[in-house]
Design a protein around this motif. Structure first.
Motif, PDB file in Angstrom:
ATOM      1  N   SER A  67      -4.719 -17.198 -27.568  1.00  0.00           N
ATOM      2  CA  SER A  67      -6.142 -17.717 -27.008  1.00  0.00           C
ATOM      3  C   SER A  67      -7.175 -16.757 -25.466  1.00  0.00           C
ATOM      4  CB  SER A  67      -6.180 -19.392 -27.036  1.00  0.00           C
ATOM      5  OG  SER A  67      -7.179 -19.873 -26.554  1.00  0.00           O
ATOM      6  N   SER A  68      -6.178 -17.386 -24.860  1.00  0.00           N
ATOM      7  CA  SER A  68      -6.216 -17.183 -23.819  1.00  0.00           C
ATOM      8  C   SER A  68      -7.336 -15.365 -23.363  1.00  0.00           C
ATOM      9  CB  SER A  68      -5.700 -17.016 -22.517  1.00  0.00           C
ATOM     10  OG  SER A  68      -4.690 -16.451 -22.427  1.00  0.00           O
ATOM     11  N   THR A  70      -8.078 -13.459 -26.057  1.00  0.00           N
ATOM     12  CA  THR A  70      -8.980 -13.851 -26.701  1.00  0.00           C
ATOM     13  C   THR A  70     -10.140 -14.019 -25.976  1.00  0.00           C
ATOM     14  OG1 THR A  70      -8.273 -13.925 -28.751  1.00  0.00           O
ATOM     15  CG2 THR A  70      -9.678 -14.115 -29.245  1.00  0.00           C
ATOM     16  N   ASN A  71     -10.120 -15.299 -25.276  1.00  0.00           N
ATOM     17  CA  ASN A  71     -11.107 -15.909 -24.363  1.00  0.00           C
ATOM     18  C   ASN A  71     -11.836 -14.936 -23.317  1.00  0.00           C
ATOM     19  OD1 ASN A  71     -13.363 -18.137 -23.770  1.00  0.00           O
ATOM     20  ND2 ASN A  71     -12.344 -17.547 -21.952  1.00  0.00           N
ATOM     21  N   THR A  87     -13.257 -19.041 -31.032  1.00  0.00           N
ATOM     22  CA  THR A  87     -12.419 -18.762 -31.908  1.00  0.00           C
ATOM     23  C   THR A  87     -10.818 -19.396 -30.909  1.00  0.00           C
ATOM     24  OG1 THR A  87     -12.679 -17.100 -33.225  1.00  0.00           O
ATOM     25  CG2 THR A  87     -10.722 -17.197 -33.245  1.00  0.00           C
ATOM     26  N   SER A  88     -11.245 -18.975 -29.621  1.00  0.00           N
ATOM     27  CA  SER A  88     -10.052 -19.209 -28.489  1.00  0.00           C
ATOM     28  C   SER A  88     -10.204 -21.419 -28.780  1.00  0.00           C
ATOM     29  CB  SER A  88     -10.627 -18.709 -27.701  1.00  0.00           C
ATOM     30  OG  SER A  88     -10.897 -16.921 -27.266  1.00  0.00           O
ATOM     31  N   CYS A  89     -11.129 -21.864 -28.550  1.00  0.00           N
ATOM     32  CA  CYS A  89     -11.284 -22.970 -28.536  1.00  0.00           C
ATOM     33  C   CYS A  89      -9.857 -23.499 -29.646  1.00  0.00           C
ATOM     34  CB  CYS A  89     -12.425 -23.835 -28.199  1.00  0.00           C
ATOM     35  SG  CYS A  89     -12.701 -23.378 -27.260  1.00  0.00           S
ATOM     36  N   ILE A  91      -7.571 -21.602 -31.509  1.00  0.00           N
ATOM     37  CA  ILE A  91      -5.968 -21.981 -31.678  1.00  0.00           C
ATOM     38  C   ILE A  91      -5.917 -22.615 -30.153  1.00  0.00           C
ATOM     39  CG2 ILE A  91      -4.769 -20.078 -30.541  1.00  0.00           C
ATOM     40  CD1 ILE A  91      -6.868 -17.918 -31.893  1.00  0.00           C
ATOM     41  N   LEU A  92      -6.243 -22.532 -29.546  1.00  0.00           N
ATOM     42  CA  LEU A  92      -5.648 -23.730 -27.951  1.00  0.00           C
ATOM     43  C   LEU A  92      -5.246 -24.723 -28.218  1.00  0.00           C
ATOM     44  CD1 LEU A  92      -5.128 -23.607 -25.175  1.00  0.00           C
ATOM     45  CD2 LEU A  92      -7.416 -25.138 -24.960  1.00  0.00           C
TER      46      LEU A  92
END
Length: 340
Positions: A67-68, A70-71, A87-89, A91-92
Motif C-alpha cells: 500500500s505504501s 503504491t502510494n 487503491t492504497s487506502c 489495501i491499507l
C-alpha cells in the motif's frame, strides 16, 4: 527481557514514526518479539497458534508495504498522513483489519488467544492493538467511510454472536475484543481522539479482567463456577468489571459507548448508531453469563472439579486499583471527554 523491550521498542517506533518504512519496521519488530512468547509453552496448540499468528501478520505487513509503495509511486510521498491514492487506502484498510482481527479477517484471533498463555493473551488483546490503531488514527482522513462502517457493524455483530456459545474464557475475551474494535472503527473517521479514549478504557478493563482470571487460574466457565471459594472479593469485583465491559451504566464502560453514539448522531449517522447499539446486546448476554458464573455460590449441577481452599492473603494492588478505575469513572466523563 529482550522480547519485552523489543515489544516496547516496536510499538514506540510505529506510533512515533512519520515514514511508512519506519512504521512497517516497528510492526515487524512487534511481530517477531511476540512469536516466542506465544510458543513458549511448546504445547502443540501453542505452536499452531504461533504459525497462524505469523502467517496472518506477515500477510498484513506485506499489504501495508504494498500500500505504501503504491502510494509513493503515484504521489511521490512516503509521509503516513499523505495517503491520497484510493487503491492504497483500500489495501491499507484491509491490512489494518487483518492486523486488528476485524471481521471478516477475524478467524485467527480467537484461535491464537486460545493457544497462548494468559499473560501473552493479555498482550495480544491490548498492547499489540496499539500500533495498527495508531496507523488508522494517522490516516483517518483518507479512509473510506463506507468500508469502515461495514467493518465496524460486521465486527460488532460477529463479535457478539460468536461469543454466545463459547465456554473458554480466552475465546470469550477474544470475541469481546473484536466487538469493541468494531465500536472504535465506527468513529475513527469522525473523531479519532474518541477512538483513542475507547481504546484506553478498553485496555484498562481488559487488563483488570485478565489479571483477575490469571490470579484465580480460571481458563473455562466450569472452573469459574467454583473460583468463589478462593477469592470471593476478587470475584465480586470481576463481576462489576464484566458489566463495565458490557457498557452498563453507571460503570466506566458506559462512557465510550455513550460518547460514540452521541458523535455518530451528530454526524447524521443515526441508523449506524442504532444498529451498533442493538448489536451490543449480543455481547451483553455473554458478559452477563460470565458475571453470573463468577459470583454464583454453588454450581447448579454436579461438578468434576475439586473446590479450592481460600488462599493466604497476598497483596494484589494493581488489580485492586484497575478494578476501582474500571467501575467508577463515569462521574468523571465530562473531564475525560474534555481531555480527549
Amino acid at each position: 527481557l529482550i522480547f519485552t523491550m523489543s515489544l516496547a521498542a516496536g510499538t514506540s517506533i510505529t506510533i512515533s514514526s512519520n515514514h511508512w518504512i519506519l512504521a512497517w519496521t516497528g510492526l515487524e519488530i512487534n511481530t517477531l518479539a511476540i512469536i516466542p512468547l506465544i510458543s513458549k509453552s511448546h504445547h502443540p496448540r501453542a505452536i499452531e497458534a504461533t504459525i497462524k499468528y505469523f502467517l496472518t501478520q506477515s500477510t498484513a505487513s506485506a499489504l501495508i508495504l504494498f500500500s505504501s509503495l503504491t502510494n509513493a509511486w503515484s504521489t511521490g510521498q512516503w509521509d503516513i498522513t499523505q495517503l491520497n491514492h484510493p487503491t492504497s487506502c483500500l489495501i491499507l484498510t484491509t491490512a489494518i483489519a487483518i492486523k486488528l482481527g476485524l471481521v471478516p479477517f477475524h478467524f485467527w484471533f480467537p484461535e491464537v488467544l486460545q493457544g497462548s498463555q494468559m499473560t501473552t493473551a493479555l498482550l495480544l488483546s491490548t498492547l499489540m492493538k496499539l500500533p495498527p490503531i495508531s496507523l488508522l488514527f494517522l490516516t483517518s482522513q483518507s479512509l473510506n467511510p463506507t468500508l469502515l462502517t461495514f467493518l465496524a457493524i460486521s465486527s460488532a455483530l460477529i463479535g457478539g454472536w460468536m461469543g454466545l456459545n463459547q465456554t473458554q474464557t480466552r475465546k470469550i475475551l477474544a470475541f469481546s475484543s473484536i466487538s469493541h474494535l468494531g465500536w472504535m472503527t465506527a468513529v475513527i473517521i469522525y473523531n479519532p481522539h474518541l477512538t483513542l479514549l475507547t481504546y484506553a478504557l478498553y485496555v484498562m478493563m481488559t487488563t483488570t479482567l485478565f489479571l483477575a482470571l490469571t490470579y484465580t487460574k480460571v481458563l473455562k466457565l466450569s472452573t469459574m463456577l467454583i473460583s468463589w471459594t478462593k477469592t470471593p472479593m476478587l470475584n465480586a469485583t470481576m463481576m462489576l468489571t464484566l458489566l463495565s465491559l458490557a457498557g452498563l451504566p453507571p460503570l466506566t464502560g458506559f462512557v465510550p459507548k455513550w460518547l460514540i453514539i452521541q458523535e455518530l448522531i451528530e454526524q447524521e449517522m443515526t441508523p449506524t448508531a442504532t444498529i451498533i447499539s442493538l448489536l451490543s446486546l449480543l455481547g451483553l448476554f455473554f458478559y452477563l453469563r460470565l458475571a453470573y458464573h463468577s459470583t454464583i455460590t454453588l454450581p447448579p449441577n454436579s461438578s468434576n472439579h475439586m473446590k479450592l481452599w481460600r488462599s493466604s492473603k497476598t497483596s494484589n494492588t494493581p488489580t485492586a486499583i484497575l478494578s476501582a478505575l474500571s467501575t467508577s469513572l463515569l462521574p468523571m466523563s465530562p473531564l475525560i471527554a474534555t481531555i480527549f
